[in-house]
Design a protein around this motif. Structure first.
Motif, short mmCIF file in Angstrom:
data_model
loop_
_atom_site.label_atom_id
_atom_site.label_comp_id
_atom_site.label_asym_id
_atom_site.label_seq_id
_atom_site.Cartn_x
_atom_site.Cartn_y
_atom_site.Cartn_z
N LEU A 56 -41.77 -23.31 -58.73
CA LEU A 56 -42.51 -24.15 -57.80
C LEU A 56 -42.68 -23.48 -56.45
CD1 LEU A 56 -43.81 -26.92 -57.17
CD2 LEU A 56 -41.55 -27.67 -56.38
N THR A 57 -41.59 -22.92 -55.90
CA THR A 57 -41.67 -22.36 -54.55
C THR A 57 -42.52 -21.10 -54.52
OG1 THR A 57 -39.56 -21.22 -54.89
CG2 THR A 57 -39.49 -23.35 -53.77
N THR A 58 -42.45 -20.27 -55.57
CA THR A 58 -43.26 -19.05 -55.59
C THR A 58 -44.66 -19.29 -56.11
OG1 THR A 58 -42.56 -18.40 -57.83
CG2 THR A 58 -41.20 -17.62 -55.98
N GLY A 59 -44.85 -20.40 -56.84
CA GLY A 59 -46.14 -20.67 -57.44
C GLY A 59 -46.41 -19.86 -58.69
N LYS A 60 -45.35 -19.24 -59.25
CA LYS A 60 -45.54 -18.33 -60.38
C LYS A 60 -44.59 -18.69 -61.52
CE LYS A 60 -44.90 -14.60 -57.83
NZ LYS A 60 -44.87 -13.18 -57.38
N PHE A 61 -45.07 -18.53 -62.76
CA PHE A 61 -44.23 -18.72 -63.93
C PHE A 61 -43.00 -17.82 -63.86
CE2 PHE A 61 -48.49 -19.75 -65.75
CZ PHE A 61 -48.23 -21.04 -66.16
N GLY A 62 -41.93 -18.26 -64.52
CA GLY A 62 -40.72 -17.45 -64.56
C GLY A 62 -40.94 -16.06 -65.13
N LEU A 95 -44.79 -21.71 -51.24
CA LEU A 95 -45.48 -22.94 -50.87
C LEU A 95 -45.20 -23.32 -49.43
CD1 LEU A 95 -47.15 -25.45 -51.45
CD2 LEU A 95 -45.09 -26.52 -52.42
N ALA A 96 -43.92 -23.33 -49.03
CA ALA A 96 -43.59 -23.71 -47.66
C ALA A 96 -44.18 -22.72 -46.67
CB ALA A 96 -42.07 -23.80 -47.49
N ALA A 97 -44.22 -21.43 -47.02
CA ALA A 97 -44.78 -20.42 -46.12
C ALA A 97 -46.27 -20.63 -45.91
CB ALA A 97 -44.50 -19.03 -46.68
N VAL A 98 -46.98 -20.99 -46.98
CA VAL A 98 -48.42 -21.25 -46.86
C VAL A 98 -48.66 -22.42 -45.91
CG1 VAL A 98 -50.46 -22.03 -48.12
CG2 VAL A 98 -48.99 -20.27 -49.11
N LEU A 99 -47.86 -23.47 -46.05
CA LEU A 99 -48.01 -24.62 -45.16
C LEU A 99 -47.63 -24.26 -43.73
CD1 LEU A 99 -46.53 -27.40 -47.48
CD2 LEU A 99 -48.94 -26.95 -47.01
N LYS A 100 -46.55 -23.52 -43.58
CA LYS A 100 -46.10 -23.10 -42.25
C LYS A 100 -47.16 -22.24 -41.56
CE LYS A 100 -42.43 -20.30 -40.12
NZ LYS A 100 -41.21 -19.48 -40.41
N ASN A 101 -47.74 -21.32 -42.30
CA ASN A 101 -48.72 -20.42 -41.72
C ASN A 101 -50.07 -21.10 -41.46
OD1 ASN A 101 -46.83 -18.36 -41.79
ND2 ASN A 101 -47.50 -17.61 -43.80
N ASN A 102 -50.18 -22.37 -41.88
CA ASN A 102 -51.39 -23.14 -41.62
C ASN A 102 -51.11 -24.36 -40.74
OD1 ASN A 102 -53.95 -22.18 -43.26
ND2 ASN A 102 -52.15 -21.75 -44.53
N ALA A 123 -37.43 -19.60 -48.16
CA ALA A 123 -38.49 -18.87 -47.48
C ALA A 123 -39.64 -19.80 -47.08
CB ALA A 123 -39.02 -17.75 -48.38
N GLY A 124 -40.04 -19.71 -45.82
CA GLY A 124 -41.16 -20.48 -45.31
C GLY A 124 -40.79 -21.72 -44.54
N TYR A 125 -39.51 -22.04 -44.45
CA TYR A 125 -39.11 -23.25 -43.74
C TYR A 125 -38.73 -22.94 -42.30
CZ TYR A 125 -39.26 -26.01 -47.98
OH TYR A 125 -39.69 -26.67 -49.10
N HIS A 322 -50.18 -30.99 -67.30
CA HIS A 322 -50.07 -30.20 -66.06
C HIS A 322 -48.69 -29.57 -65.97
CE1 HIS A 322 -53.73 -32.17 -64.54
NE2 HIS A 322 -53.18 -33.32 -64.89
N TYR A 323 -48.65 -28.38 -65.35
CA TYR A 323 -47.38 -27.76 -64.95
C TYR A 323 -47.01 -28.25 -63.55
CZ TYR A 323 -48.00 -24.10 -68.56
OH TYR A 323 -48.16 -23.40 -69.73
N HIS A 324 -45.70 -28.20 -63.25
CA HIS A 324 -45.28 -28.59 -61.90
C HIS A 324 -45.85 -27.66 -60.85
CE1 HIS A 324 -42.49 -25.37 -62.45
NE2 HIS A 324 -41.62 -25.72 -61.53
N LEU A 325 -46.04 -26.38 -61.17
CA LEU A 325 -46.57 -25.45 -60.19
C LEU A 325 -48.07 -25.63 -59.96
CD1 LEU A 325 -47.98 -23.20 -62.17
CD2 LEU A 325 -45.68 -22.24 -62.23
N ASP A 326 -48.71 -26.51 -60.73
CA ASP A 326 -50.09 -26.87 -60.42
C ASP A 326 -50.18 -27.68 -59.13
OD1 ASP A 326 -51.14 -25.64 -62.70
OD2 ASP A 326 -50.97 -27.45 -63.92
N LEU A 327 -49.05 -28.20 -58.66
CA LEU A 327 -49.06 -28.94 -57.40
C LEU A 327 -49.50 -28.05 -56.24
CD1 LEU A 327 -48.32 -31.45 -55.68
CD2 LEU A 327 -46.02 -30.47 -55.48
N ASN A 328 -49.09 -26.78 -56.24
CA ASN A 328 -49.34 -25.91 -55.09
C ASN A 328 -50.83 -25.78 -54.77
OD1 ASN A 328 -46.66 -25.69 -55.79
ND2 ASN A 328 -46.50 -23.52 -55.38
N PRO A 329 -51.67 -25.34 -55.73
CA PRO A 329 -53.10 -25.26 -55.41
C PRO A 329 -53.75 -26.62 -55.21
CG PRO A 329 -52.73 -24.75 -57.73
CD PRO A 329 -51.38 -24.81 -57.07
#
Length: 489
Positions: A56-62, A95-102, A123-125, A322-329
């Motif tokens: 979830l945090t990286t937005g990438k599959f394991g 995910l948190a870094a993207v929000l932080k940087n925006n 990372a990103g908080y 849906h995957y949980h990491l679909d939340l990010n986009p």
């Protein structure tokens, strides 16, 4: 825009009222669900907790980020190597870094980074509040920190607050002065005497006879958990276990109510996004496992997802896959923010705005911490392929009709070879796509196996064989020795 993300560890959707549960476990979550879009087929891509939250945090599959287990090489995010810059990609792509940087103030209330030595999670908080007990804290130890944060920051604009509750996670630890609201409620109907008797003969960690993983004895030194039985020898103890889980959900839900009340008192609910989800679910008898999230099955990998977005649809239900990491986009699209190219997710923002079909044709979910399994969720079916059985003696292939058999009682793999072949085609298609879309030549599932097997199934089998003999299940030992000879060397 203000965003509250509630990460409810080990919460399975079918034990929430808004998903149809017969017990009143979640009145406050249910109230939010009435103002939300509720997703019924939402899955973590990688179970259990550390792989799930890393995905979830990286937005990438394991298979892409490298974290699929709880120990060994596969419990570290892949090194970027020669291409690493002054900061790694977590500083821009999390995910948190993207929000932080925006322009969002990002805040985290969770002990999880310490629990698994997971810098990636942090990372990103802007700020991190560690509630201090590595996931053993109860809600009353988390909520005061949340309420202080709300009191100090709720009126600010553009914040993202991630809050982590743990109460449904074993060992069940709701305070003893909290009365059991389910004392007179029946057990789920599917847990019949016949099913329960079969479970008492099953083998493998966290079975009915081995609730403390490989035994019936408390593994926590100097700490007692009277709500959590060591083994299930009768239906009274079975009810104690199910009630213990449901009490964790209800107790957590009451504290979520306190959080929502505090936000409402601050007058910020009109533009507050509330997202309620989990890292994974929980097996409560399915596949003979109790109080654990140790497989790639429906009960471990299906999670709740409830999204309350002001101005979007309310009281709606989405049945897409849906995957949980679909939340990010989805979040970035709803916020008008550019998503990193590294993310594997697929936005379902149209589902929030209008009735739309954004579901995937199939999902592949993985588990490599307790067993090594990959599963394919397609149509009404779940196909599970086992590479390492974690000492449960699972067959290589299992197939379940989730519409008619949601608790995975009848394995159809032998009679529906056509569906198994279809699932294997999807599995191979997914695996080819994953391997072609990364600069690495190793699948971390096989790294886990080559390093001796899943972290929670290494070095225990010799002693567990003694436990099986003593508890009348010695018939399973020869097969365990055949499958796992190195464990007896």
């Amino acid at each position: 825009m203000r965003i509250l993300y509630l990460d409810l560890d080990s919460t399975r959707p079918d034990h929430l009222g808004c998903y149809g549960y017969h017990r009143n476990t979640s009145p406050n979550i249910d109230a939010i669900a009435k103002e939300s879009v509720l997703f019924t087929n939402y899955y973590t891509s990688d179970a259990p907790c550390f792989p799930s939250r890393t995905a979830l945090t990286t937005g990438k599959f394991g298979i892409h980020n490298g974290v699929v287990g709880h120990g060994g090489t596969a419990a570290d995010v892949r090194h970027e190597g020669i291409d690493r810059q002054f900061k790694d990609r977590c500083a821009t792509d999390n995910l948190a870094a993207v929000l932080k940087n925006n322009g969002f103030r990002t805040s985290l209330i969770s002990p999880f980074g310490e629990r698994h030595s997971a810098w990636t999670f942090y990372a990103g908080y802007h700020e991190i509040h560690n509630t201090g007990k590595s996931g053993i804290e109860s809600a009353e130890e988390v909520t005061p920190t949340v309420l202080r944060w709300i009191d100090q920051n709720a009126h600010d604009d553009n914040w993202f607050l991630y809050v982590n509750y743990w109460d449904p996670h074993t060992p069940y630890r709701v305070p003893l002065d909290y009365a059991n609201p389910f004392e007179n409620d029946p057990l789920p109907e599917w847990l019949t005497d016949e099913v329960f008797e079969r479970h008492q003969q099953s083998v493998g960690p966290h079975g009915a006879r081995d609730m403390w993983m490989y035994s019936n004895r408390n593994i926590w030194k100097n700490v007692e958990y009277p709500r959590y039985p060591g083994e299930l020898l009768n239906r009274e103890q079975l009810k104690q276990a199910i009630d213990g889980y449901d009490m964790g959900v209800r107790y957590m839900d009451e504290h979520i109510g306190h959080v929502i009340d505090a936000l409402r008192a601050k007058g910020v609910m009109d533009d507050l996004v509330v997202i309620i989800s989990a890292d994974h679910g929980e097996n409560l008898g399915e596949l003979g496992i109790y109080g654990e999230h140790g497989t790639a099955d429906q009960c471990t990998c299906r999670i709740p997802m409830i999204i309350r977005w002001p101005g979007a649809r309310q009281g709606a239900v989405d049945h897409g896959l849906h995957y949980h990491l679909d939340l990010n986009p989805t979040l970035t699209e709803m916020l008008g923010v550019k998503a990193p190219a590294s993310w594997d997710g697929r936005s379902y923002a149209p589902v929030l705005r209008e009735e739309a079909d954004c579901g995937r044709d199939y999902l592949v979910v993985s588990q490599c911490a307790h067993v090594c399994q990959r599963s394919v969720r397609f149509q009404d079916y779940l196909y599970i392929r086992t590479y390492h059985d974690g000492f449960h003696l699972f067959p290589t292939e299992m197939l379940f009709d989730l519409k008619n058999d949601p608790h995975e009682q009848v394995n159809l793999a032998e009679t529906r070879r056509d569906l198994c072949r279809e699932a294997v085609y999807y599995l191979n298609e997914w695996h080819d796509e994953m391997m072609h879309s990364m600069p690495f030549d190793t699948d971390p599932l096989w790294t886990v196996i080559r390093e001796g097997g899943p972290y929670h199934a290494k070095g225990f089998l010799r002693n567990y064989a003694v436990r099986l003999e003593e508890s009348g299940r010695g018939h399973a030992v020869p097969e365990l020795k055949r499958r796992h000879p190195r464990e007896f060397e």
